[in-house]
Design an enzyme around this catalytic site. Structure first.
Site, short mmCIF file in Angstrom:
data_model
loop_
_atom_site.label_atom_id
_atom_site.label_comp_id
_atom_site.label_asym_id
_atom_site.label_seq_id
_atom_site.Cartn_x
_atom_site.Cartn_y
_atom_site.Cartn_z
N ARG A 73 -14.79 -9.93 24.89
CA ARG A 73 -13.51 -9.51 24.32
C ARG A 73 -13.42 -7.99 24.17
O ARG A 73 -12.34 -7.42 24.29
CB ARG A 73 -13.33 -10.19 22.96
CG ARG A 73 -11.95 -9.98 22.35
CD ARG A 73 -11.80 -10.82 21.09
NE ARG A 73 -10.46 -10.75 20.53
CZ ARG A 73 -10.23 -10.53 19.24
NH1 ARG A 73 -11.23 -10.38 18.39
NH2 ARG A 73 -9.00 -10.48 18.79
N HIS A 77 -10.20 -5.46 24.97
CA HIS A 77 -9.57 -4.61 23.95
C HIS A 77 -9.77 -3.12 24.24
O HIS A 77 -9.00 -2.29 23.78
CB HIS A 77 -10.07 -4.97 22.56
CG HIS A 77 -9.47 -6.24 22.03
ND1 HIS A 77 -9.35 -6.52 20.70
CD2 HIS A 77 -8.93 -7.31 22.69
CE1 HIS A 77 -8.77 -7.70 20.54
NE2 HIS A 77 -8.52 -8.21 21.74
N ASP A 78 -10.80 -2.80 25.02
CA ASP A 78 -10.98 -1.41 25.45
C ASP A 78 -9.97 -1.08 26.55
O ASP A 78 -9.23 -0.10 26.46
CB ASP A 78 -12.42 -1.20 25.95
CG ASP A 78 -12.66 0.25 26.38
OD1 ASP A 78 -11.97 1.15 25.87
OD2 ASP A 78 -13.56 0.48 27.22
N ASP A 85 -12.00 3.10 28.77
CA ASP A 85 -12.57 4.43 28.52
C ASP A 85 -13.44 4.49 27.28
O ASP A 85 -13.74 5.58 26.78
CB ASP A 85 -11.43 5.45 28.38
CG ASP A 85 -10.52 5.12 27.21
OD1 ASP A 85 -10.72 4.07 26.54
OD2 ASP A 85 -9.60 5.92 26.93
N ASN A 105 -8.04 -5.94 15.95
CA ASN A 105 -9.48 -5.71 15.82
C ASN A 105 -10.04 -5.86 14.40
O ASN A 105 -11.21 -6.22 14.23
CB ASN A 105 -9.83 -4.29 16.31
CG ASN A 105 -9.63 -4.14 17.81
OD1 ASN A 105 -9.73 -5.13 18.55
ND2 ASN A 105 -9.33 -2.94 18.26
N HIS A 204 -11.06 -17.69 26.60
CA HIS A 204 -11.03 -18.46 25.36
C HIS A 204 -11.73 -19.81 25.52
O HIS A 204 -11.61 -20.66 24.66
CB HIS A 204 -9.58 -18.65 24.88
CG HIS A 204 -8.95 -17.36 24.41
ND1 HIS A 204 -7.64 -17.26 24.02
CD2 HIS A 204 -9.46 -16.11 24.26
CE1 HIS A 204 -7.37 -16.00 23.65
NE2 HIS A 204 -8.46 -15.29 23.79
N THR A 205 -12.46 -19.98 26.58
CA THR A 205 -13.36 -21.13 26.72
C THR A 205 -14.62 -20.91 25.88
O THR A 205 -15.41 -21.84 25.69
CB THR A 205 -13.75 -21.35 28.21
OG1 THR A 205 -14.68 -22.43 28.28
CG2 THR A 205 -14.43 -20.12 28.81
N ASP A 256 -12.40 -23.22 22.05
CA ASP A 256 -12.52 -24.43 22.88
C ASP A 256 -13.43 -25.39 22.13
O ASP A 256 -14.64 -25.26 22.19
CB ASP A 256 -13.10 -24.06 24.25
CG ASP A 256 -13.60 -25.28 25.03
OD1 ASP A 256 -13.29 -26.42 24.64
OD2 ASP A 256 -14.30 -25.07 26.04
N SER A 259 -16.40 -27.48 24.25
CA SER A 259 -17.66 -26.83 24.66
C SER A 259 -17.60 -25.35 24.28
O SER A 259 -17.40 -24.49 25.14
CB SER A 259 -17.87 -27.00 26.16
OG SER A 259 -16.72 -26.57 26.87
N ASP A 264 -16.66 -22.63 30.81
CA ASP A 264 -16.26 -23.67 31.77
C ASP A 264 -14.73 -23.74 31.78
O ASP A 264 -14.07 -22.85 31.25
CB ASP A 264 -16.88 -25.01 31.38
CG ASP A 264 -16.55 -25.41 29.95
OD1 ASP A 264 -15.53 -24.92 29.40
OD2 ASP A 264 -17.31 -26.20 29.36
C1 HEM Z 1 -3.44 -13.36 26.64
C2 HEM Z 1 -3.38 -12.78 25.49
C3 HEM Z 1 -4.47 -12.90 24.47
C4 HEM Z 1 -4.29 -13.10 23.14
C5 HEM Z 1 -2.95 -13.24 22.42
C6 HEM Z 1 -5.58 -13.18 22.54
C7 HEM Z 1 -5.80 -13.37 21.18
C8 HEM Z 1 -7.03 -13.64 20.63
C9 HEM Z 1 -7.23 -13.96 19.25
C10 HEM Z 1 -6.15 -14.01 18.18
C11 HEM Z 1 -8.54 -14.23 19.08
C12 HEM Z 1 -9.23 -14.63 17.79
C13 HEM Z 1 -9.44 -13.40 16.94
C14 HEM Z 1 -9.79 -13.71 15.51
O1 HEM Z 1 -9.16 -14.59 14.93
O2 HEM Z 1 -10.70 -13.05 14.96
C15 HEM Z 1 -9.17 -14.05 20.36
C16 HEM Z 1 -10.51 -14.23 20.60
C17 HEM Z 1 -11.12 -13.99 21.81
N1 HEM Z 1 -10.50 -13.46 22.92
FE1 HEM Z 1 -8.53 -13.29 23.24
N2 HEM Z 1 -6.52 -13.05 23.49
C18 HEM Z 1 -5.91 -12.86 24.70
C19 HEM Z 1 -6.52 -12.60 25.90
C20 HEM Z 1 -7.87 -12.44 26.06
C21 HEM Z 1 -8.50 -11.89 27.24
C22 HEM Z 1 -7.76 -11.34 28.44
C23 HEM Z 1 -9.85 -11.93 27.02
C24 HEM Z 1 -10.97 -11.47 27.89
C25 HEM Z 1 -10.85 -11.08 29.13
C26 HEM Z 1 -10.04 -12.52 25.72
C27 HEM Z 1 -11.26 -12.81 25.15
C28 HEM Z 1 -11.44 -13.37 23.90
C29 HEM Z 1 -12.70 -13.88 23.43
C30 HEM Z 1 -13.97 -14.03 24.24
C31 HEM Z 1 -12.50 -14.26 22.09
C32 HEM Z 1 -13.55 -14.80 21.11
C33 HEM Z 1 -14.23 -13.60 20.46
C34 HEM Z 1 -15.32 -13.92 19.44
O3 HEM Z 1 -15.65 -15.07 19.22
O4 HEM Z 1 -15.84 -12.94 18.85
N3 HEM Z 1 -8.83 -12.79 25.16
N4 HEM Z 1 -8.23 -13.69 21.29
#
Ligand code: HEM
Ligand SMILES: *[C@@H]1O[C@H](CO)[C@@H](O)[C@H](O)[C@H]1NC(C)=O
Ligand SMILES: *[C@@H]1O[C@H](CO)[C@@H](O)[C@H](O)[C@H]1NC(C)=O
Length: 337
Positions: A73, A77-78, A85, A105, A204-205, A256, A259, A264
């Site tokens: 993630r 976010h970067d 950067d 963040n 988000h898997t 997810d 799993s 996956d």
């Molecule tokens: C499409 C729009 C997206 C939205 C609205 C979104 C939003 C979010 C939100 C709200 C969370 C949970 C944050 C929390 O409650 O603390 C999250 C977690 C996460 N997001 Fe996204 N996300 C998006 C796209 C992406 C993309 C493009 C990636 C990576 C390429 C990504 C990777 C992740 C990962 C891996 C987590 C879990 C992080 C953890 O467990 O520390 N997300 N995202």
């Protein structure tokens, strides 16, 4: 005289143009070399960078599986703020207002200590050579692999910013309650399309979300006191048990639930049965822009997802990098030199 002059100069012009045309590719390729990212960037200057990053990430993920998600993630976010950067890594010091305090963040982005550990190990082997932005890109790839996902070659050569943008972080990164058109617009502004959106959302898997990121769906989706009926109602009831109307904001849930630590295609299968956790996950199941077709495609065939994900990650990693002599190689990822 004029006629004579013209008949003499035409062949000269032709020769000159031919020479230009012949040498242009060389001039341009030199230009590209300094402005384009490529996987062998540290081949001579820091050949061990790949194994150093991998070993620190592997240790961190072995200690806590979720760290793979958190590191993946960070790259997202970067890249969505001023390009890839390392701006996200800067702490608030002097004139810098850290992106770590933005809505997406705050109390959420994590893994910064692992980035510090990687940076320390890399600095020891190759002082002031490898950028923090490249470390984040490599860590994102290694995290995906360690969670069981696909691998890819990471184009390198990014340099680190001397600035951060809190407003960019608030405005550019999609929110979990954004509509599909808003999310797609935010991706398109970064040069990414609907294919990238659906494939990258597959991240988000793995990983977790806090109650506060989806509570609205459970109780008052449209401000009418009604829950979000695009969410499976027995799944919603389970979520309500630990995500009450008020309180428990920081309670964690698997993105997810099938799993949660395995990379996956269950994320897409969950969406098909109305069990996408975030509103931003479930809205991908719209006919608009063939998004639904893409979700179904990746749910049916994980091979297709595993093929597209690296392509879209490389594309995301290419968002406005600082190259050449722009930016700097930070010594410490948390502050400018
Ligand atoms: C499409 C729009 C997206 C939205 C609205 C979104 C939003 C979010 C939100 C709200 C969370 C949970 C944050 C929390 O409650 O603390 C999250 C977690 C996460 N997001 Fe996204 N996300 C998006 C796209 C992406 C993309 C493009 C990636 C990576 C390429 C990504 C990777 C992740 C990962 C891996 C987590 C879990 C992080 C953890 O467990 O520390 N997300 N995202
Ligand atoms: C989305 O969530 C934010 C933060 O909780 C809230 O301020 C905003 O009103 C919500 N937007 C919509 C459209 O529900
Ligand atoms: C639902 O949200 C609306 C608008 O945000 C608010 O006015 C209303 O009081 C809320 N209703 C419930 C039952 O929470």
């Amino acid at each position: 005289m004029a006629h004579h002059h013209q008949s003499m100069s035409s062949p000269m012009v032709l020769v000159f143009m031919t020479i230009l045309a012949l040498f242009a590719p060389i001039c341009f390729s030199h230009d590209l070399k300094s402005s384009r990212l490529y996987p062998q960037f540290y081949h001579r200057s820091c050949p061990k960078v790949h194994e150093i990053v991998y070993s620190v990430v592997a240790r961190a993920v072995a200690k806590e599986a979720r760290m793979a998600a958190s590191l993946l993630r960070l790259h997202f976010h970067d890249c969505f703020v001023q390009g890839c950067d390392g701006s996200l890594l800067l702490d608030s010091i002097g004139s810098i207002v850290s992106e770590k305090g933005s809505n997406p963040n705050r109390n959420s982005a994590r893994g910064f200590e692992v980035i510090d550990q990687i940076k320390a190990a890399v600095e020891k082997a190759c002082p002031q050579t490898v950028s923090c932005a490249d470390i984040v890109a490599l860590a994102a790839r290694d995290s995906t692999v360690l969670a069981g996902g696909p691998s890819w070659e990471v184009p390198l050569g990014r340099r680190d910013s001397k600035t951060a943008s809190l407003s960019g972080s608030n405005n550019n990164i999609p929110a979990p309650n954004n509509t599909f058109p808003t999310i797609l617009t935010k991706f398109k502004r970064q040069g990414l399309n609907v294919i990238d959106l659906v494939a990258l959302s597959g991240s988000h898997t793995i990983g977790n979300a806090r109650c506060t990121s989806f509570r609205q769906r459970l109780y008052n989706q449209s401000g009418n006191g009604q829950p979000d009926y695009s969410l499976d109602q027995s799944y919603a009831a389970q979520l309500r048990a630990r995500c009450p109307r008020s309180g428990g904001d920081q309670n964690l849930f698997f993105l997810d639930y099938v799993s949660p630590t395995k990379f996956d295609n269950n994320y897409y299968k969950n969406i098909e049965v109305s069990k996408g956790l975030l509103n931003s996950d479930q809205v991908l199941f719209t006919k608009s822009e063939s998004s639904m077709e893409l979700v179904k495609k990746y749910a049916r065939d994980s091979g297709l997802f595993f093929k597209q994900f690296p392509v879209s990650m490389v594309k995301m990693g290419n968002i406005s990098p600082l190259t050449g002599s722009r930016g700097e190689i930070r010594k410490n990822c948390r502050r400018v030199n």
